[in-house]
Design an enzyme around this catalytic site. Structure first.
Site, PDB file in Angstrom:
ATOM      1  CD  GLU A  58      39.020  34.088  55.793  1.00 39.74           C
ATOM      2  OE1 GLU A  58      38.764  34.026  57.006  1.00 39.74           O
ATOM      3  OE2 GLU A  58      39.450  35.119  55.242  1.00 39.74           O
ATOM      4  CE1 TYR A  59      32.066  34.933  49.257  1.00 36.17           C
ATOM      5  CE2 TYR A  59      33.055  34.083  47.243  1.00 36.17           C
ATOM      6  CZ  TYR A  59      31.955  34.574  47.927  1.00 36.17           C
ATOM      7  OH  TYR A  59      30.750  34.696  47.288  1.00 36.17           O
ATOM      8  CG  LEU A  60      36.262  30.423  46.486  1.00 37.21           C
ATOM      9  CD1 LEU A  60      37.321  30.023  45.469  1.00 37.21           C
ATOM     10  CD2 LEU A  60      34.889  30.483  45.825  1.00 37.21           C
TER      11      LEU A  60
END
Length: 210
Positions: free
Chosen positions: A121-123
């Site tokens: 999700e962060y990437l």
């Protein structure tokens, strides 16, 4: 001297960026902080501040600013609201204000988030913010370090478009790379990954700038 807004100035890497800019002969930092109480730590060092929340309107934060370093992050708590949409908001405001260069602290793996086994999700959020910057018509540099450490700076890195290998890099060396990327003749409209390596930061950056 050019004024550089540092988004994420209170974070571990952002703080190092501010300190490097403070001693630079080319740049003057403006620390972007979310709370009034965070101003004091910078103002006692004669560092300018501006109040701004990436989840709100940030248009005022880039007024009278020449360049921007985006080193903000939600620490995994609000990646869409801060790391993605907050970045996009600041990019749009920078474009409207005619900012000369926008340096983005991204992450290794943001080029292909679908391949990630963790932090997907962060990437994905970083990927979308990076793409938005690339499409903005702003002059930019997107710096994608591997895992960050709090080790001392070595002043040396390995740099490439896709390094595709394990490794880490100190926050100090990342901060030095971000500041180097602010220069008009360095890494313009380039996206690259960095790890600890054996090439001096300046030399590595010169190679991708020519």
């Amino acid at each position: 001297m050019e004024k550089v807004l540092v988004a994420g100035a209170t974070g571990k890497t952002g703080r190092k960026v501010v300190q490097l800019l403070k001693t630079s002969q080319y740049f003057r930092p403006v620390a972007m902080v979310r709370k009034e109480s965070q101003k004091a730590q910078f103002e006692k060092e004669q560092i300018d501040t501006v109040l701004g929340d990436l989840k709100e309107d940030v248009a005022h934060t880039v007024q009278d600013i020449d360049k921007v370093v985006f080193a903000a992050g939600s620490g995994g708590k609000e990646v869409v609201a801060v790391d993605q949409e907050g970045a996009k908001k600041l990019i749009d405001a920078s474009k409207k204000e005619g900012i000369k260069k926008f340096v983005m602290l991204s992450s290794m793996g943001a080029g292909a988030p679908q391949k990630a086994t963790e932090l997907q999700e962060y990437l994905e959020a970083k990927h979308k913010a990076d793409e938005h910057l690339r499409e903005s018509e702003l002059r930019y540099a997107i710096v994608r370090p591997g895992p960050l450490t709090n080790e001392k700076s070595t002043g040396k890195i390995k740099l490439g478009q896709r390094l595709g290998q394990d490794g880490s890099i100190s926050r100090e060396d990342v901060a030095q790379t971000l500041v180097r990327a602010l220069h008009d003749d360095t890494a313009n409209d380039k996206t690259f990954e960095i790890l600890e390596g054996d090439t001096l930061i300046g030399k590595a950056m010169d190679k991708i700038s020519s």
